[in-house]
Design an enzyme around this catalytic site. Structure first.
Site, PDB file in Angstrom:
ATOM      1  N   HIS A   1       0.815  -1.296  -0.100  1.00  0.00           N
ATOM      2  CA  HIS A   1      -0.229  -0.115  -0.014  1.00  0.00           C
ATOM      3  C   HIS A   1       1.003   1.273  -0.032  1.00  0.00           C
ATOM      4  CE1 HIS A   1      -2.757   2.851   2.069  1.00  0.00           C
ATOM      5  NE2 HIS A   1      -3.451   2.512   1.040  1.00  0.00           N
TER       6      HIS A   1
ATOM      7  N   HIS B   1      -0.477  10.275  -2.483  1.00  0.00           N
ATOM      8  CA  HIS B   1      -1.758   9.669  -2.050  1.00  0.00           C
ATOM      9  C   HIS B   1      -2.886  10.794  -2.275  1.00  0.00           C
ATOM     10  CE1 HIS B   1      -4.948   8.052   0.193  1.00  0.00           C
ATOM     11  NE2 HIS B   1      -5.051   9.108   1.209  1.00  0.00           N
TER      12      HIS B   1
END
Length: 385
Positions: free
Chosen positions: A56, A98
């Protein structure tokens, strides 16, 4: 709620299972879909284990997220897939962050030459004040350095603040090709379009430049070792018209609505999308879903895991793979029944939590700590024989 189901029917997930047979799988009964998935995966040149581990934002539990350092470490640990979140620059390049708000993930606040670019923007209905990628050229972003996003929980990661720049997606594609040759293994990627409606309104649509990069790299096929993902289904629909790269629809809390639905007046919520009818609709243009783990196993009022829902079974019956998010080792993120001690930074019983999620039959899991996820996956496969 349904009984949990084991993953024995999906011993190996291949790119071919996500590609040419997806439409047939979506229409087939569950047993036939399972058989077809196994057969298709056995013919795929590139294969993923089940459960696979998606790093991730890289190995973000150990390095500042979305840096080549985090991606390298994830590969060193053996992660099966590396994730990138994609946002645009002012001059149309895709970079890995992100969020487009780079206030907490870079040292931009330490650059007096950019002080005047601090502003407030409303993204998907919420106001944020800071610095945003769409106000910078790629060359300007390259003068910044990445820092740890949550230093209050991951103080050890701050050791690496300032060590790496913001990578462009083109750099990541070049890196994956080079590392694949060097390591003698396929480097799988999982690339997300962030806030696609917001950026399209700014004239910075994400799908077209992403498709161009994938085509140029020869990664636009159903069997390509790349997933494209988004919380906005229309983004995956748009990409499906541009490339054949497998698409994954990300799903948040059951009560939430994708932003493109809000903008278009579509009344459906995520709860509607995880019904058999909603999953059938997703399967008409995507090859998988990426639900929050709470949609797979809900938590009770005390934060403890309850009984699994029928989502895994229902999605598999429609030929969809499941890549839920996100597992982390720290107590702050674990279900209450797997926390150990009162320190939110302390590691809890992550292995116990992984066992619970793997038993549901998920095909992969996103993890900030891919080494832990991989060990848990090995234990799980060994226990299943």
């Amino acid at each position: 709620m349904a009984q949990e189901q084991g993953p024995g029917r999906r011993a190996v997930l291949g790119a071919a299972a996500l590609g040419a047979g997806a439409a047939a799988l979506a229409a087939a009964p569950a047993a036939q879909a399972a058989t077809a998935a196994r057969e298709a995966s056995s013919t795929g040149r590139r294969r993923l284990p089940v459960p696979a581990v998606v790093a991730h934002r890289g190995a973000s539990g150990y390095r500042p997220e979305h840096t080549l350092g985090a991606y390298d470490l994830a590969l060193d640990m053996g992660a099966d897939i590396i994730e990138q979140d994609l946002v645009p620059t002012r001059d149309g390049h895709l970079v890995c962050r992100h969020e487009n708000d780079i206030t907490s993930t870079t040292d931009v606040a330490d650059h007096p030459e950019f002080a005047g670019r601090r502003t407030t923007r409303t993204v998907d209905g919420r106001a944020y004040t800071g610095w945003f990628t769409e106000d910078f050229t790629l060359a300007e972003l390259k003068t910044l350095r990445a820092v740890e996003r949550i230093p209050e929980l991951r103080q050890q990661n701050t050791l690496y603040d300032g060590r790496w720049t913001i990578p462009s997606f083109q750099e990541v594609l070049d890196w994956a090709r080079k590392e694949g040759r060097r390591r003698g293994r396929t480097v799988w990627l999982h690339a997300e379009t962030k806030h696609p409606t917001y950026f399209r309104d700014l004239g910075l649509g994400l799908e077209e430049p992403l498709a161009r990069l994938l085509r140029r790299a020869g990664l636009d096929r159903r069997t390509s070792p790349v997933f494209v993902q988004s919380f906005e289904p229309s983004s995956i629909q748009r990409l499906a018209r541009l490339v054949d790269t497998p698409g994954v629809v990300l799903l948040g809390a059951a009560s939430s609505r994708p932003w493109d639905f809000t903008r278009s007046g579509d009344p459906r919520t995520v709860a509607d999308l995880v019904t058999p009818a909603g999953l059938r609709w997703i399967a008409s243009f995507a090859r998988g879903i990426g639900p929050t783990l709470d949609l797979v196993i809900p938590r009770d009022a005390a934060g403890r895991l309850g009984r699994p829902t029928s989502l895994v079974r229902d999605a598999h019956a429609r030929g969809l793979v499941l890549h839920p998010y996100t597992m982390r080792n720290e107590n702050a993120f674990l279900p209450a029944d797997f926390r150990r001690g009162d320190d939110p930074q302390g590691f809890g019983d992550a292995f116990g939590a992984y066992r619970a999620y793997y038993r549901t039959g998920i095909d992969a899991v996103f993890s900030d700590h891919p080494d832990t996820a991989l060990l848990a996956a090995e234990d799980f496969r060994r226990s299943r024989g």
